[in-house]
Design a protein around this motif. Structure first.
Motif, mmCIF file in Angstrom:
data_model
loop_
_atom_site.group_PDB
_atom_site.id
_atom_site.type_symbol
_atom_site.label_atom_id
_atom_site.label_comp_id
_atom_site.label_asym_id
_atom_site.label_seq_id
_atom_site.Cartn_x
_atom_site.Cartn_y
_atom_site.Cartn_z
ATOM 1 N N ASP A 58 39.030 38.471 43.785
ATOM 2 C CA ASP A 58 40.338 39.126 43.881
ATOM 3 C C ASP A 58 40.689 39.560 45.298
ATOM 4 O OD1 ASP A 58 41.029 38.687 41.327
ATOM 5 O OD2 ASP A 58 40.763 40.740 40.613
ATOM 6 N N TRP A 84 51.181 35.380 39.262
ATOM 7 C CA TRP A 84 51.588 36.227 38.141
ATOM 8 C C TRP A 84 53.056 36.589 38.353
ATOM 9 C CZ3 TRP A 84 50.895 36.728 33.483
ATOM 10 C CH2 TRP A 84 51.326 37.852 32.785
ATOM 11 N N GLU A 143 32.657 44.442 30.023
ATOM 12 C CA GLU A 143 33.971 44.129 30.601
ATOM 13 C C GLU A 143 35.083 44.423 29.588
ATOM 14 O OE1 GLU A 143 35.081 40.232 32.860
ATOM 15 O OE2 GLU A 143 35.398 39.898 30.732
ATOM 16 N N ILE A 146 36.035 48.126 29.154
ATOM 17 C CA ILE A 146 36.863 48.679 30.235
ATOM 18 C C ILE A 146 38.294 48.157 30.127
ATOM 19 C CG2 ILE A 146 37.222 48.655 32.736
ATOM 20 C CD1 ILE A 146 34.171 48.468 33.010
ATOM 21 N N ARG A 170 36.515 35.712 28.644
ATOM 22 C CA ARG A 170 36.760 36.724 29.687
ATOM 23 C C ARG A 170 37.898 37.668 29.303
ATOM 24 N NH1 ARG A 170 38.881 34.181 35.150
ATOM 25 N NH2 ARG A 170 40.755 33.986 33.908
ATOM 26 N N ALA A 171 37.816 38.903 29.770
ATOM 27 C CA ALA A 171 38.920 39.851 29.586
ATOM 28 C C ALA A 171 39.445 40.264 30.956
ATOM 29 C CB ALA A 171 38.430 41.087 28.838
ATOM 30 N N GLN A 172 40.756 40.341 31.076
ATOM 31 C CA GLN A 172 41.328 40.768 32.357
ATOM 32 C C GLN A 172 42.498 41.714 32.107
ATOM 33 O OE1 GLN A 172 40.889 37.618 35.741
ATOM 34 N NE2 GLN A 172 42.247 36.803 34.193
ATOM 35 N N ILE A 173 42.701 42.591 33.079
ATOM 36 C CA ILE A 173 43.864 43.472 33.027
ATOM 37 C C ILE A 173 44.960 42.825 33.849
ATOM 38 C CG2 ILE A 173 44.766 45.743 33.585
ATOM 39 C CD1 ILE A 173 41.758 46.669 33.587
ATOM 40 N N LEU A 174 46.103 42.611 33.242
ATOM 41 C CA LEU A 174 47.265 42.126 33.972
ATOM 42 C C LEU A 174 48.300 43.247 33.931
ATOM 43 C CD1 LEU A 174 47.515 38.562 32.347
ATOM 44 C CD2 LEU A 174 46.190 39.233 34.334
ATOM 45 N N GLY A 175 49.438 43.006 34.510
ATOM 46 C CA GLY A 175 50.465 44.031 34.466
ATOM 47 C C GLY A 175 51.819 43.412 34.202
ATOM 48 N N GLY A 178 54.792 47.263 35.431
ATOM 49 C CA GLY A 178 54.093 48.535 35.553
ATOM 50 C C GLY A 178 53.287 48.926 34.331
ATOM 51 N N PRO B 101 49.443 48.641 40.582
ATOM 52 C CA PRO B 101 49.560 48.663 39.130
ATOM 53 C C PRO B 101 49.886 47.290 38.530
ATOM 54 C CG PRO B 101 51.479 49.682 40.146
ATOM 55 C CD PRO B 101 50.492 49.416 41.232
ATOM 56 N N ASP B 102 50.542 46.438 39.287
ATOM 57 C CA ASP B 102 50.952 45.159 38.725
ATOM 58 C C ASP B 102 49.962 44.039 39.022
ATOM 59 O OD1 ASP B 102 53.106 45.533 37.178
ATOM 60 O OD2 ASP B 102 54.576 45.353 38.793
ATOM 61 N N ALA B 103 49.001 44.312 39.892
ATOM 62 C CA ALA B 103 48.115 43.227 40.306
ATOM 63 C C ALA B 103 47.167 42.876 39.175
ATOM 64 C CB ALA B 103 47.322 43.646 41.527
ATOM 65 N N GLU B 104 46.798 41.641 39.175
ATOM 66 C CA GLU B 104 45.841 41.195 38.178
ATOM 67 C C GLU B 104 44.474 41.708 38.598
ATOM 68 O OE1 GLU B 104 43.951 37.057 36.622
ATOM 69 O OE2 GLU B 104 45.761 37.055 37.805
ATOM 70 N N THR B 105 43.904 42.543 37.784
ATOM 71 C CA THR B 105 42.666 43.170 38.186
ATOM 72 C C THR B 105 41.670 43.138 37.061
ATOM 73 O OG1 THR B 105 44.009 44.702 39.415
ATOM 74 C CG2 THR B 105 41.713 45.252 39.195
ATOM 75 N N ASN B 106 40.476 42.860 37.409
ATOM 76 C CA ASN B 106 39.420 42.886 36.436
ATOM 77 C C ASN B 106 38.592 44.132 36.740
ATOM 78 O OD1 ASN B 106 36.838 42.591 35.351
ATOM 79 N ND2 ASN B 106 37.081 40.377 35.270
ATOM 80 N N ALA B 107 38.670 45.101 35.831
ATOM 81 C CA ALA B 107 38.070 46.405 36.116
ATOM 82 C C ALA B 107 36.555 46.316 36.322
ATOM 83 C CB ALA B 107 38.390 47.368 34.974
ATOM 84 N N TYR B 108 35.894 45.512 35.522
ATOM 85 C CA TYR B 108 34.448 45.416 35.670
ATOM 86 C C TYR B 108 34.111 44.753 37.008
ATOM 87 C CZ TYR B 108 29.549 44.527 34.557
ATOM 88 O OH TYR B 108 28.180 44.507 34.586
#
Lengths: 251, 174
Positions: A58, A84, A143, A146, A170-175, A178, B101-108
Motif C-alpha cells: 500500500d 478505487w 485479518e 479487524i 482476503r479481507a480489505q477495508i475500502l471506503g 467516507g 478515510p477513503d483509501a483502500e487499507t488493509n488494517a492487518y
C-alpha cells in the motif's frame, strides 16, 4: 567442512530464505528433522515473509508523483496501483486517471450507487489478483476480525469457508464517500475472482435478494438488519445466487 | 555534455520516473518519516542525474539509485535530521503516511507494517530490501555497502522479533 558445526540463527535464516546451496539445504533439513531443539529454533524464525511483502504494497499507492526535475508532467502510477473510484471523487482525479482509466470512467461510468462502484472495481480483478495468496487460517481470521470490526459486524471465518464452492482469500477495508466498506475476496473453483462487499446501511431498509449482471459480471445483492450486501464476480449467475443465499443465511 | 552522456542522462531520467514510488517507499523505511522520505528521494534523484555518467548501461538502475539514497541518508541527511531535532520528529519516532478515510487499507497489513517499522533502522531497511523488494543477500549487501554476514545477522534478528510480535498479536486477536 562446517557441516557439523552448530547451526546459528544466521544459518537457519539463510536456509529459510533459500540462500544456501542445495546440498547445505538438505543437510540442514536433515539435522532439523532429527533435533526437536533445532525445530523449535527454526520455528522461532519462521516469519511469513509474504505477509511482510504484501503489507508494504500500500505504501506504493501513497507515493507522491515523481519530482518535476524528472520532467514527468504526468504523475506516474506504479503498475500495482489499484483504482478505487471514490478516490476520483476525492481529490486524485486529473493526472492520475488521465490515461485509459479516465476514459473508462467517462464512458458511461459506474452507477451513482455503491454497488455500481463495487462492480466497476471488481471488473478490474483477474484470477491472478488473488491466486498467489496462500495464507494460514490464523492469519485470515486475524485479518477478518479487524476488517469486520470497521463496519461493526462479527464475521466468523467459518461463515466464509463453509460455503464450499468458493475459496476465501482476503479481507480489505475500502471506503465509499467516507463510509467504510469491506471487501471479502474469493476465488471460484474455475479460478474466477468474486467479492462479497458489505456496507453499513439504513436500519429497517431491508431489501430482498435481487440478481443482475453488472459490468458483465454476475451479481446478487440484498440488505438486512442495517447492512447492505453484494456478491459479485464471474459469469455463472446460478452459482452466485446460490453462494449469496448461503451468505444471507449465515451472516 | 557529449551526446552519449546526454543519452545516458535521459535513460536515467526515464528510468527514475516509474521507479520513484519504490524509491520513496524505500526512503520511508530508511528514514521513518514521510517528510524526510520526500527529501531523501528527491535528493537521490538529483544526485542520480548528476552522476548519470557513472551509471553503467545495462545494469540495474533500481539498485544503483537505492544505493545513492542510502549513502545520502547516512552520510549527509541523517545528521541534518538529528541536528534539527526539536521541530522535527526524532529518528526514533516512526511516522507513516495517513491512508485517509477513503483509501483502500488493509488494517492487518498496516499493523504488520508498523511492527516492521518498529525495528531498528538497519534491520528494517534490510527487511525491506530482501523481503519486500526481493533482492538476494548479495544484492542487498551491495546496496547497503555492508558484508553479507551483516545482512544475515540483521535478518535473523528481525525474524526473531517479528515472529514473536506477530504471534502475540495474532493470539490476542483470536
Amino acid at each position: 567442512m562446517t557441516s557439523y558445526a552448530t547451526l546459528t540463527d544466521e544459518d537457519l535464516t539463510a536456509f529459510l530464505d533459500g540462500e544456501v546451496s542445495e546440498a547445505r539445504s538438505r543437510e540442514i533439513e536433515a539435522r532439523v528433522n532429527a533435533d526437536p531443539y533445532l525445530q523449535q529454533r527454526l520455528e522461532a524464525l519462521a516469519l511469513d515473509t509474504e505477509l511482510i511483502h504484501d503489507a508494504f504494497g500500500d505504501l506504493l499507492l501513497q507515493a507522491p508523483g515523481a519530482p518535476a526535475l524528472l520532467g514527468s508532467s504526468a504523475v506516474t502510477a506504479p503498475p500495482t496501483r489499484r483504482i478505487w473510484p471514490s478516490l476520483v471523487a476525492a481529490s486524485l482525479a486529473g493526472a492520475l486517471f488521465a490515461g485509459g482509466l479516465g476514459a473508462f470512467f467517462a464512458d458511461g461510468g459506474p452507477q451513482n450507487d455503491w454497488r455500481g462502484y463495487v462492480a466497476s472495481y471488481q471488473a478490474l480483478y483477474v484470477g491472478k489478483t488473488l491466486s498467489h495468496l496462500d495464507r494460514s487460517d490464523g492469519t485470515k481470521a486475524a485479518e477478518l476480525a479487524i476488517v469486520a470490526d470497521t463496519i461493526g459486524k462479527d464475521i466468523a471465518l467459518d461463515a466464509l469457508t463453509a460455503e464450499g464452492s468458493l475459496d476465501y482469500k482476503r479481507a480489505q477495508i475500502l471506503g465509499f464517500k467516507g463510509r467504510p466498506l469491506i471487501q471479502l475476496a474469493f476465488l471460484s473453483k474455475m479460478g474466477e475472482p468474486l467479492a462479497l462487499c458489505i456496507i453499513r446501511g439504513e436500519a429497517g431498509a431491508d431489501e430482498a435478494m435481487t440478481s443482475a449482471a453488472m459490468e458483465g459480471l454476475s451479481a446478487a445483492s440484498w440488505a438486512r438488519d442495517g447492512f447492505a450486501y453484494i456478491l459479485i464476480g464471474g459469469t455463472d449467475q446460478a452459482a452466485v445466487d446460490s453462494a449469496a443465499q448461503h451468505f444471507a443465511a449465515v451472516l | 555534455m557529449s551526446l552519449t552522456q546526454d543519452t545516458i542522462q535521459n535513460e536515467v531520467r526515464q528510468g527514475l520516473i516509474p521507479l520513484f514510488p519504490r524509491l520513496w517507499r524505500y526512503c520511508i523505511v530508511v528514514t521513518g518519516n514521510p517528510d524526510r522520505a520526500n527529501d531523501v528521494a528527491q535528493a537521490a534523484c538529483v544526485r542520480a542525474l548528476e552522476k548519470a555518467h557513472q551509471f553503467q548501461a545495462g545494469t540495474k538502475l533500481d539498485r544503483w539509485v537505492f544505493r545513492i539514497a542510502q549513502r545520502l541518508w547516512l552520510n549527509e541527511l541523517r545528521s541534518d535530521a538529528v541536528r534539527q531535532g526539536g521541530g522535527m520528529a526524532t529518528l526514533d519516532e516512526i511516522d507513516l503516511p495517513d491512508p485517509g478515510p477513503d483509501a483502500e487499507t488493509n488494517a492487518y497489513a498496516r499493523q504488520v507494517m508498523m511492527e516492521v517499522m518498529g525495528l531498528p533502522e538497519a534491520q528494517r531497511t534490510t527487511v525491506l530490501l530482501v523481503y519486500v523488494e526481493g533482492y538476494s543477500y548479495r544484492e542487498a549487501c551491495e546496496i547497503l555497502d555492508i558484508p553479507i554476514g551483516t545482512v544475515m545477522s540483521r535478518l535473523a534478528a528481525a525474524r526473531t522479533s517479528l515472529t514473536k510480535k506477530l504471534r502475540t498479536e495474532k493470539g490476542m486477536m483470536s
